[in-house]
Design a protein around this motif. Structure first.
Motif, PDB file in Angstrom:
ATOM      1  N   PRO A  83      16.543  28.581  51.815  1.00  0.00           N
ATOM      2  CA  PRO A  83      17.845  29.078  51.357  1.00  0.00           C
ATOM      3  C   PRO A  83      17.647  30.247  50.410  1.00  0.00           C
ATOM      4  O   PRO A  83      16.550  30.443  49.867  1.00  0.00           O
ATOM      5  N   GLU A  84      18.676  31.032  50.211  1.00  0.00           N
ATOM      6  CA  GLU A  84      18.570  32.229  49.385  1.00  0.00           C
ATOM      7  C   GLU A  84      18.145  31.892  47.957  1.00  0.00           C
ATOM      8  O   GLU A  84      18.518  30.864  47.404  1.00  0.00           O
ATOM      9  N   LYS A  85      17.340  32.791  47.392  1.00  0.00           N
ATOM     10  CA  LYS A  85      16.878  32.604  46.016  1.00  0.00           C
ATOM     11  C   LYS A  85      17.959  33.024  45.035  1.00  0.00           C
ATOM     12  O   LYS A  85      18.090  32.450  43.945  1.00  0.00           O
ATOM     13  N   ARG A  86      18.723  34.045  45.407  1.00  0.00           N
ATOM     14  CA  ARG A  86      19.869  34.500  44.603  1.00  0.00           C
ATOM     15  C   ARG A  86      21.065  34.637  45.522  1.00  0.00           C
ATOM     16  O   ARG A  86      20.925  35.020  46.679  1.00  0.00           O
ATOM     17  N   ALA A  87      22.232  34.343  44.991  1.00  0.00           N
ATOM     18  CA  ALA A  87      23.440  34.293  45.818  1.00  0.00           C
ATOM     19  C   ALA A  87      23.764  35.652  46.432  1.00  0.00           C
ATOM     20  O   ALA A  87      23.739  36.677  45.751  1.00  0.00           O
ATOM     21  N   GLU A  88      24.047  35.641  47.730  1.00  0.00           N
ATOM     22  CA  GLU A  88      24.468  36.839  48.452  1.00  0.00           C
ATOM     23  C   GLU A  88      25.804  36.549  49.145  1.00  0.00           C
ATOM     24  O   GLU A  88      26.141  35.410  49.414  1.00  0.00           O
ATOM     25  N   PHE A  89      26.556  37.614  49.424  1.00  0.00           N
ATOM     26  CA  PHE A  89      27.854  37.513  50.109  1.00  0.00           C
ATOM     27  C   PHE A  89      28.799  36.581  49.347  1.00  0.00           C
ATOM     28  O   PHE A  89      29.443  35.700  49.924  1.00  0.00           O
ATOM     29  N   VAL A  90      28.845  36.751  48.022  1.00  0.00           N
ATOM     30  CA  VAL A  90      29.724  35.903  47.214  1.00  0.00           C
ATOM     31  C   VAL A  90      31.076  36.582  47.040  1.00  0.00           C
ATOM     32  O   VAL A  90      31.184  37.799  47.090  1.00  0.00           O
ATOM     33  N   TRP A  91      32.106  35.775  46.873  1.00  0.00           N
ATOM     34  CA  TRP A  91      33.423  36.322  46.553  1.00  0.00           C
ATOM     35  C   TRP A  91      33.633  36.194  45.052  1.00  0.00           C
ATOM     36  O   TRP A  91      32.875  35.527  44.367  1.00  0.00           O
ATOM     37  N   ARG A 196      35.875  38.098  51.963  1.00  0.00           N
ATOM     38  CA  ARG A 196      37.168  38.752  51.709  1.00  0.00           C
ATOM     39  C   ARG A 196      38.325  37.792  51.984  1.00  0.00           C
ATOM     40  O   ARG A 196      39.314  37.751  51.244  1.00  0.00           O
ATOM     41  N   VAL A 197      38.199  37.013  53.057  1.00  0.00           N
ATOM     42  CA  VAL A 197      39.244  36.028  53.384  1.00  0.00           C
ATOM     43  C   VAL A 197      39.341  34.974  52.288  1.00  0.00           C
ATOM     44  O   VAL A 197      40.439  34.539  51.920  1.00  0.00           O
ATOM     45  N   ALA A 198      38.192  34.552  51.752  1.00  0.00           N
ATOM     46  CA  ALA A 198      38.192  33.558  50.670  1.00  0.00           C
ATOM     47  C   ALA A 198      38.931  34.093  49.448  1.00  0.00           C
ATOM     48  O   ALA A 198      39.672  33.361  48.787  1.00  0.00           O
ATOM     49  N   ASP A 199      38.731  35.376  49.152  1.00  0.00           N
ATOM     50  CA  ASP A 199      39.467  35.995  48.038  1.00  0.00           C
ATOM     51  C   ASP A 199      40.968  35.916  48.265  1.00  0.00           C
ATOM     52  O   ASP A 199      41.735  35.542  47.363  1.00  0.00           O
ATOM     53  N   ARG A 200      41.397  36.282  49.472  1.00  0.00           N
ATOM     54  CA  ARG A 200      42.834  36.272  49.780  1.00  0.00           C
ATOM     55  C   ARG A 200      43.385  34.850  49.778  1.00  0.00           C
ATOM     56  O   ARG A 200      44.494  34.608  49.280  1.00  0.00           O
ATOM     57  N   LEU A 201      42.617  33.931  50.332  1.00  0.00           N
ATOM     58  CA  LEU A 201      43.041  32.541  50.394  1.00  0.00           C
ATOM     59  C   LEU A 201      43.224  31.964  48.995  1.00  0.00           C
ATOM     60  O   LEU A 201      44.213  31.274  48.715  1.00  0.00           O
ATOM     61  N   TYR A 202      42.292  32.292  48.123  1.00  0.00           N
ATOM     62  CA  TYR A 202      42.380  31.827  46.742  1.00  0.00           C
ATOM     63  C   TYR A 202      43.657  32.354  46.088  1.00  0.00           C
ATOM     64  O   TYR A 202      44.367  31.628  45.386  1.00  0.00           O
ATOM     65  N   GLY A 203      43.972  33.608  46.380  1.00  0.00           N
ATOM     66  CA  GLY A 203      45.196  34.209  45.837  1.00  0.00           C
ATOM     67  C   GLY A 203      46.445  33.526  46.340  1.00  0.00           C
ATOM     68  O   GLY A 203      47.390  33.276  45.579  1.00  0.00           O
TER      69      GLY A 203
END
Length: 403
Positions: A83-91, A196-203
């Motif tokens: 798994p990734e060592k540092r977070a990538e593709f985060v919202w 990007r969808v997660a950002d909108r969904l959260y909104g």
């Protein structure tokens, strides 16, 4: 099958805990890191008692060391990624800090998945170093380094050289490399869109939280409509508060996609190894052809191409028959060795292709199954989420109708 390999077939593996620790690194500088508890439990019982239960702590760097070893010793295998060592593709709501508890928890799950992937592989599961990784806490690093795997690792410069200088690349591996590039590109794009969808969904969910607050405040000043507004506000609040669990599930699906994003590099590693083997084969064939030509020229006394030796002969005179015979004898020995070496490299190359392609087919079957399952589950989750949204507004409508 050895006793340890037999044992590996009969245990359950889990990474059950993550713990933040402080220690000193190789430079004797203090550092903070995360350690992970690996638990192994036998699934067989003797006289009503478990054969073996064991646990030990490992750092992420030790998982990296294990995987690097597997890459070197099993170059024909698509080695499961970490798994990734540092977070990538985060919202925006998620932290990119690799010490963030939510990120550490997702990485713990990813490390467990890595061990299960290796343990379920028909070849990797039998490796002694992997067995010791699960059972030997002290001196495990020394045991790995004693294998000398670093000396067997191909340099990046050599790999790059092979990529550009191979004259007859295998079409299947060329296509596989293109496929891995496309796979990485498509999944990267999908992960960016999901963020990007997660950002909108959260909104959207937080807007429902605002509705809930407004309806609750409104209900305090409207006597006749108060109960209806209060009930509608409650439905909105419950819906808004469910977003955290939903996005946690979404991150789980994102991590499944990320695993195959990193698998793309594992595919390219197999392609690079084949290019290196093909390059060595072509260089050996070229060297053999050159020696055969030199031997023929010495035997016939004719020089077909310009050479330093030819210029030296013109300047300092011809060799004696004895010298020429001695050189021919040396060249014949080198040609014989070269032919044996070329034969060996050809056999090695054919064996590599056979084994690599068998593992690639195994990987493709696994990938198709996993991604199909993950995407269907993701679609079901989205449908369920939309149904809940419709139900919230249906309930709110009923509240309004009763006012």
């Amino acid at each position: 099958m050895t006793e340890s390999n037999f044992w590996l077939k009969k245990i359950e593996i889990s990474v059950s805990e993550a713990e933040k620790r402080t220690g000193r690194n190789a430079m004797n500088m203090q550092e903070t890191y995360t350690a992970y508890l690996i638990e192994t439990r036998s699934v067989e019982h003797t006289d009503g008692q478990s054969v073996l239960t064991d646990s030990l702590w490992r750092r992420y760097s030790e998982f990296e060391l294990l995987r690097n070893y597997l890459l070197v010793y099993y170059p024909h295998i698509v080695v499961p990624p970490l798994p990734e060592k540092r977070a990538e593709f985060v919202w925006h709501k998620l932290s990119a800090d690799n010490m963030d508890p939510d990120f550490v928890e997702r990485r713990r799950i990813g490390l467990e998945n890595f061990l299960l992937r290796v343990a379920s592989h028909p070849i990797l599961c039998r490796d002694k170093i992997f067995y010791l990784f699960l059972t030997q806490e002290g001196n495990w690093k020394e045991t790995v380094n004693e294998t000398g795997f670093q000396l067997k690792a191909d340099s990046r410069l050599k790999a790059l050289n092979a990529t550009f200088r191979v004259k007859n690349p295998d079409k299947r591996f060329t296509e596989l490399k293109h496929y891995s590039d496309e796979l990485q590109s498509v999944i990267s794009h999908l992960l960016r869109v999901r963020a990007r969808v997660a950002d909108r969904l959260y909104g959207v969910y937080k807007v429902h939280g605002n509705y809930g607050r407004v309806f609750s405040e409104w209900s305090a000043i409207e006597k006749e409509m108060g109960d209806g507004l209060q009930s509608a506000g409650h439905h909105m609040d419950v819906y808004a508060s469910s977003i955290d669990d939903i996005l946690e599930d979404e991150e789980h699906y994102a991590d499944q996609l990320k695993e195959y994003l990193f698998y793309a590099e594992a595919l390219r590693a197999v392609c690079r190894k084949h290019e290196l083997m093909q390059y060595d084969l072509e260089m050996a064939a070229q060297d053999l052809a050159s020696k055969k030509q030199q031997c023929e020229e010495l035997a016939t006394g004719t020089v077909r191409t310009f050479s330093l030796k030819g210029m030296t002969t013109k300047l300092f005179g011809q060799e004696t028959p004895e010298q020429r015979e001695a050189r021919i004898k040396v060249l014949e020995e080198q040609i014989n060795e070269g032919e044996q070496q070329l034969k060996s490299k050809n056999l090695e190359g054919r064996e590599f292709v056979k084994n690599a392609w068998a593992d690639i087919e195994r990987f493709k079957e696994q990938k198709n199954h996993d991604l199909k399952e993950a995407l269907i589950s993701y679609a079901v989750m989205q449908i369920s989420m939309c149904k809940k949204g419709i139900q919230v507004w249906t309930n709110a409508k009923e509240c309004f109708s009763k006012m």
